[in-house]
Design a protein around this motif. Sequence first.
Motif, mmCIF file in Angstrom:
data_model
loop_
_atom_site.group_PDB
_atom_site.id
_atom_site.type_symbol
_atom_site.label_atom_id
_atom_site.label_comp_id
_atom_site.label_asym_id
_atom_site.label_seq_id
_atom_site.Cartn_x
_atom_site.Cartn_y
_atom_site.Cartn_z
ATOM 1 N N MET A 1 98.735 -62.372 7.647
ATOM 2 C CA MET A 1 97.781 -63.401 7.238
ATOM 3 C C MET A 1 97.642 -63.400 5.716
ATOM 4 O O MET A 1 96.671 -62.906 5.156
ATOM 5 C CB MET A 1 96.434 -63.163 7.901
ATOM 6 N N PRO A 2 98.667 -63.917 4.990
ATOM 7 C CA PRO A 2 98.681 -63.812 3.529
ATOM 8 C C PRO A 2 97.572 -64.586 2.842
ATOM 9 O O PRO A 2 97.263 -64.304 1.686
ATOM 10 C CB PRO A 2 100.060 -64.370 3.161
ATOM 11 N N TYR A 3 96.955 -65.587 3.528
ATOM 12 C CA TYR A 3 95.932 -66.397 2.874
ATOM 13 C C TYR A 3 94.513 -65.992 3.267
ATOM 14 O O TYR A 3 93.557 -66.654 2.913
ATOM 15 C CB TYR A 3 96.146 -67.883 3.202
ATOM 16 N N ASP A 4 94.395 -64.918 4.025
ATOM 17 C CA ASP A 4 93.065 -64.464 4.418
ATOM 18 C C ASP A 4 92.408 -63.731 3.258
ATOM 19 O O ASP A 4 93.082 -63.176 2.377
ATOM 20 C CB ASP A 4 93.145 -63.547 5.639
ATOM 21 N N VAL A 5 91.054 -63.752 3.230
ATOM 22 C CA VAL A 5 90.306 -63.081 2.169
ATOM 23 C C VAL A 5 89.204 -62.234 2.789
ATOM 24 O O VAL A 5 88.792 -62.467 3.932
ATOM 25 C CB VAL A 5 89.691 -64.099 1.179
ATOM 26 N N ALA A 6 88.729 -61.262 2.011
ATOM 27 C CA ALA A 6 87.688 -60.355 2.519
ATOM 28 C C ALA A 6 86.274 -60.862 2.240
ATOM 29 O O ALA A 6 85.310 -60.330 2.799
ATOM 30 C CB ALA A 6 87.874 -58.967 1.896
ATOM 31 N N PHE A 7 86.160 -61.891 1.420
ATOM 32 C CA PHE A 7 84.834 -62.284 0.938
ATOM 33 C C PHE A 7 83.888 -62.666 2.071
ATOM 34 O O PHE A 7 82.723 -62.295 2.084
ATOM 35 C CB PHE A 7 84.976 -63.436 -0.054
ATOM 36 N N ARG A 8 84.374 -63.442 3.050
ATOM 37 C CA ARG A 8 83.481 -63.881 4.121
ATOM 38 C C ARG A 8 82.971 -62.698 4.936
ATOM 39 O O ARG A 8 81.825 -62.700 5.419
ATOM 40 C CB ARG A 8 84.163 -64.905 5.019
ATOM 41 N N HIS A 9 83.821 -61.671 5.097
ATOM 42 C CA HIS A 9 83.396 -60.486 5.829
ATOM 43 C C HIS A 9 82.312 -59.729 5.051
ATOM 44 O O HIS A 9 81.348 -59.225 5.639
ATOM 45 C CB HIS A 9 84.593 -59.573 6.086
ATOM 46 N N GLN A 10 82.467 -59.681 3.745
ATOM 47 C CA GLN A 10 81.457 -59.017 2.911
ATOM 48 C C GLN A 10 80.125 -59.754 2.980
ATOM 49 O O GLN A 10 79.060 -59.136 3.085
ATOM 50 C CB GLN A 10 81.967 -58.938 1.464
ATOM 51 N N GLN A 11 80.178 -61.078 2.933
ATOM 52 C CA GLN A 11 78.948 -61.866 3.050
ATOM 53 C C GLN A 11 78.297 -61.674 4.413
ATOM 54 O O GLN A 11 77.073 -61.591 4.523
ATOM 55 C CB GLN A 11 79.248 -63.348 2.818
ATOM 56 N N ALA A 12 79.125 -61.611 5.453
ATOM 57 C CA ALA A 12 78.598 -61.456 6.805
ATOM 58 C C ALA A 12 77.911 -60.108 6.978
ATOM 59 O O ALA A 12 76.882 -60.005 7.669
ATOM 60 C CB ALA A 12 79.726 -61.603 7.822
#
Length: 214
Positions: A1-12
């Motif tokens: 998943m090369p376009y996935d990011v961690a930011f949404r998980h951090q916000q969650a």
Amino acid sequence: MPYDVAFRHQQALDPSALPTITAGVHALTRAIEDCRNAGVDYESDAAVILLARHLTTVTQNRPAEAILRRRCTERIAELQRFPALLTLAIRGVSYDAVAKDLFHADGRRAMRNLANALTLPEGSYTIRSNRSDPSVSGEITLHGEEVWVQLSLGALGPENEVSFRRVRGQHDLLGDRRRFAAIRELLNPARFADRLRRELHLAPAAAEPALLVG
């Protein structure tokens, strides 16, 4: 998943920076978009689900569901009676001739409904429409023997679209101190008529004619 990011998980995991509905919805929308870019099923994404649940937390201090449902029902009823007036009160009619025509047509109808709710006899009042300059809405005015009511948009901002005062005859152009009301009050003529009678100390409504029996 090369376009996935961690930011949404951090916000969650720490949504403390999302204290409002607007911020929460923006974060949720952005998280769904991240999932689409990464080819992830957002319906089962842990971050999306947690951010959606956070919206429930944000709205906990809002009115109870029964109150909100009643407000929605009342709003639907208002929009069904005069959908144009409520919309135009928000967007305005400046430099829009078609919108201005609609505002004045529906505004005059609202004033006639108010006159009926006040049980004003025919000939005891006038309804005037002043279109004024193209840059403003103009005014629709109901002028009776005891009461003066005017509808206009923009000048005093939202919640003050209607002004009213007690007068002494149809030639009284000054009257007593002006008071203000929101346009939605005008669109409930029976309730607004009660307010006018109470605050302006108007004469009681004419009694309904008695039914003849036998």
